[in-house]
Motif scaffolding. Structure first.
Motif, PDB file in Angstrom:
ATOM      1  N   GLU A  13      -3.161  34.596  86.238  1.00  0.00           N
ATOM      2  CA  GLU A  13      -2.461  33.323  86.159  1.00  0.00           C
ATOM      3  C   GLU A  13      -3.018  32.286  87.117  1.00  0.00           C
ATOM      4  N   ILE A  14      -3.643  32.736  88.209  1.00  0.00           N
ATOM      5  CA  ILE A  14      -4.120  31.775  89.217  1.00  0.00           C
ATOM      6  C   ILE A  14      -5.639  31.636  89.213  1.00  0.00           C
ATOM      7  N   ALA A  15      -6.307  32.361  88.328  1.00  0.00           N
ATOM      8  CA  ALA A  15      -7.776  32.310  88.337  1.00  0.00           C
ATOM      9  C   ALA A  15      -8.332  32.578  86.950  1.00  0.00           C
ATOM     10  N   ARG A  16      -9.536  32.105  86.725  1.00  0.00           N
ATOM     11  CA  ARG A  16     -10.300  32.466  85.524  1.00  0.00           C
ATOM     12  C   ARG A  16     -11.230  33.606  85.900  1.00  0.00           C
ATOM     13  N   ILE A  17     -11.222  34.660  85.110  1.00  0.00           N
ATOM     14  CA  ILE A  17     -12.008  35.850  85.426  1.00  0.00           C
ATOM     15  C   ILE A  17     -13.053  36.057  84.331  1.00  0.00           C
ATOM     16  N   THR A  18     -14.293  36.107  84.741  1.00  0.00           N
ATOM     17  CA  THR A  18     -15.387  36.314  83.792  1.00  0.00           C
ATOM     18  C   THR A  18     -16.417  37.224  84.458  1.00  0.00           C
ATOM     19  N   SER A  19     -17.580  37.342  83.879  1.00  0.00           N
ATOM     20  CA  SER A  19     -18.638  38.168  84.464  1.00  0.00           C
ATOM     21  C   SER A  19     -19.982  37.563  84.114  1.00  0.00           C
ATOM     22  N   GLY A  20     -21.033  38.149  84.612  1.00  0.00           N
ATOM     23  CA  GLY A  20     -22.367  37.613  84.395  1.00  0.00           C
ATOM     24  C   GLY A  20     -23.161  38.428  83.402  1.00  0.00           C
ATOM     25  N   ALA A 101     -17.323  41.210  88.384  1.00  0.00           N
ATOM     26  CA  ALA A 101     -16.363  40.211  87.924  1.00  0.00           C
ATOM     27  C   ALA A 101     -16.469  38.982  88.806  1.00  0.00           C
ATOM     28  N   ALA A 102     -16.448  37.813  88.200  1.00  0.00           N
ATOM     29  CA  ALA A 102     -16.427  36.548  88.932  1.00  0.00           C
ATOM     30  C   ALA A 102     -15.023  35.964  88.809  1.00  0.00           C
ATOM     31  N   ILE A 103     -14.380  35.739  89.944  1.00  0.00           N
ATOM     32  CA  ILE A 103     -12.995  35.252  89.981  1.00  0.00           C
ATOM     33  C   ILE A 103     -13.022  33.813  90.482  1.00  0.00           C
ATOM     34  N   ALA A 139     -12.061  42.953  83.180  1.00  0.00           N
ATOM     35  CA  ALA A 139     -11.358  41.684  83.362  1.00  0.00           C
ATOM     36  C   ALA A 139      -9.882  41.804  82.995  1.00  0.00           C
ATOM     37  N   GLY A 140      -9.576  42.570  81.949  1.00  0.00           N
ATOM     38  CA  GLY A 140      -8.186  42.740  81.542  1.00  0.00           C
ATOM     39  C   GLY A 140      -7.339  43.372  82.631  1.00  0.00           C
TER      40      GLY A 140
END
Length: 409
Positions: A13-20, A101-103, A139-140
């Protein structure tokens, strides 16, 4: 219970989480560029200011790699040992591999605050990764991590306080590392005879190991159940203390019974001990070891200093000799092929007993100082951990400067 002004949320809810991603390794034009590329092994509760590998603009454009700005939090989702779940903060713009993971925190959330929070939750996050039979993070799962949300000014003040503790700990770590290097250099020079004491000129001599030591092969007829194992840090230590259980066989009659100040040689090579480790029994009056260990004690009819030889073996001064008797290609299941006869004919290069005692006294003092600095470092780490558990949950509030308090109101 969270204090007034705080609320509960989730990382999602407070961040976008992705990866490279990883550019194609078969294309050299994608590698060796100017764009930093972070691997999971570089995520170690640190601020990343450089990377071992860099990619090119072409590598970035032709892969799933993405640029992330300074302040992005990274978490290792995969990794051997304790890598998974470790956190880092980008101090530079960089890309990452797909296992990181990139937060990217939303506005109003301080990266340093959440770096400390996620670091404090490391063990729980690792356990979270095992839930539902999954052995890694994704990420989930990260989106479900519960997080506290404090007012931004309070987040920043807490992060500043914890960063000050980090600086103190980093200084203590450097002192410990410098002291350890100094002690190793001191031991190497004294135990090899390169450094002598004023007024002592007696020549060192070469003797066989069996001139100073005799084999210990006593059977465990007393039914001793204190099964020992060799630890690099703790020496001969009880398996129950080291593993929280005994991994020995139920029948211990075939084990070798050791008394205090007996030595045991573990022929299994490990990190820091390429020729196996030799450790004395110091923590207990007695204990038993596997018959695979080669055990020995100082002879009663020689004048020799126990501490000198304890340091001599720990410094690895027998490694070259052992390597000479361990036949090439004879390693089997992690064990060196060292016979009893060959072992007791190993050559020692030693001074007389008076010089042995002088050397041991100096090294003991250096080791005591090393232990004191290590204990101080450990105390700082424990105090910071206790402080984190209070500050990051709002159990202990910070005092904000008056201007910030008014702005927050």
């Amino acid at each position: 219970m969270l204090p007034e002004g705080w609320r509960r949320s989730t990382l999602g809810e407070i961040a976008r989480i992705t990866s490279g991603g990883t550019p194609d390794r078969s294309k050299p034009e994608y590698w060796g560029g100017e764009i930093p590329w972070v691997t999971t092994g570089e995520i170690q509760f640190n601020t990343i200011t450089g990377t071992a590998e860099k990619i090119t603009a072409a590598g970035l454009q032709n892969s799933s790699a993405k640029r992330f700005p300074p302040g992005t939090l990274l978490m290792a989702m995969y990794g051997q040992g304790k890598t998974r779940g470790q956190v880092a903060k980008l101090g530079i713009e960089a890309t990452t591999n797909q296992n990181s993971a990139a937060i990217l925190l939303n506005d109003g959330h301080d990266p340093d605050f959440y770096f400390h929070f996620l670091s404090s939750q490391y063990e729980d996050i690792r356990d979270f990764g095992h839930s539902g039979g999954i052995s890694h993070l994704n990420a989930g799962l990260l989106k479900q991590i519960a997080v506290p949300v404090a007012p931004i000014h309070e987040q920043r003040r807490i992060a500043q306080i914890l960063s000050t503790w980090d600086q103190a700990i980093a200084t203590a770590e450097r002192l410990v590392a410098n002291n350890q290097r100094g002690t190793r250099d001191l031991m190497a020079s004294l135990l090899s005879g390169r450094r002598r004491f004023p007024g002592i000129s007696a020549k060192w001599r070469y003797v066989n190991l069996d001139a100073m030591f005799e084999r210990v092969a006593r059977r465990n007829t007393t039914h001793n159940t204190n099964v020992l194992t060799i630890s690099a840090e703790h020496g001969l230590i009880s398996q129950r203390e080291y593993f929280n259980k005994s991994v020995a066989s139920a029948n211990l009659t075939g084990y070798t019974l050791l008394h205090r100040h007996d030595f045991a040689y573990n022929k299994s090579y490990s990190a820091g001990y390429p020729m196996g480790a030799i450790k004395p029994l110091m923590a207990y009056d007695a204990g038993v070891v596997s018959s695979l260990y080669l055990c020995f004690r100082l002879r009663d009819d020689v004048d020799a200093d126990f501490d000198f030889f304890r340091h001599y073996f720990e410094a690895g001064l027998l490694n070259q000799e052992i390597e000479g008797i361990a036949q090439e290609g004879a390693r089997n299941h992690g064990l060196l092929n060292v016979s009893v006869t060959d072992f007791f004919k190993l050559r020692l290069h030693i001074p007389g007993a008076p010089e042995q005692r002088r050397i041991a006294e100096v090294i003991n003092v250096a080791k005591a100082e090393e232990g004191l600095l290590a204990a101080q470092l450990q105390a700082l780490q424990h105090e910071k951990a206790a402080l984190m558990s209070q500050l990051l949950t709002g159990k202990r509030r910070v005092k904000l400067p008056e201007a910030e308090t008014e702005a927050q109101a």
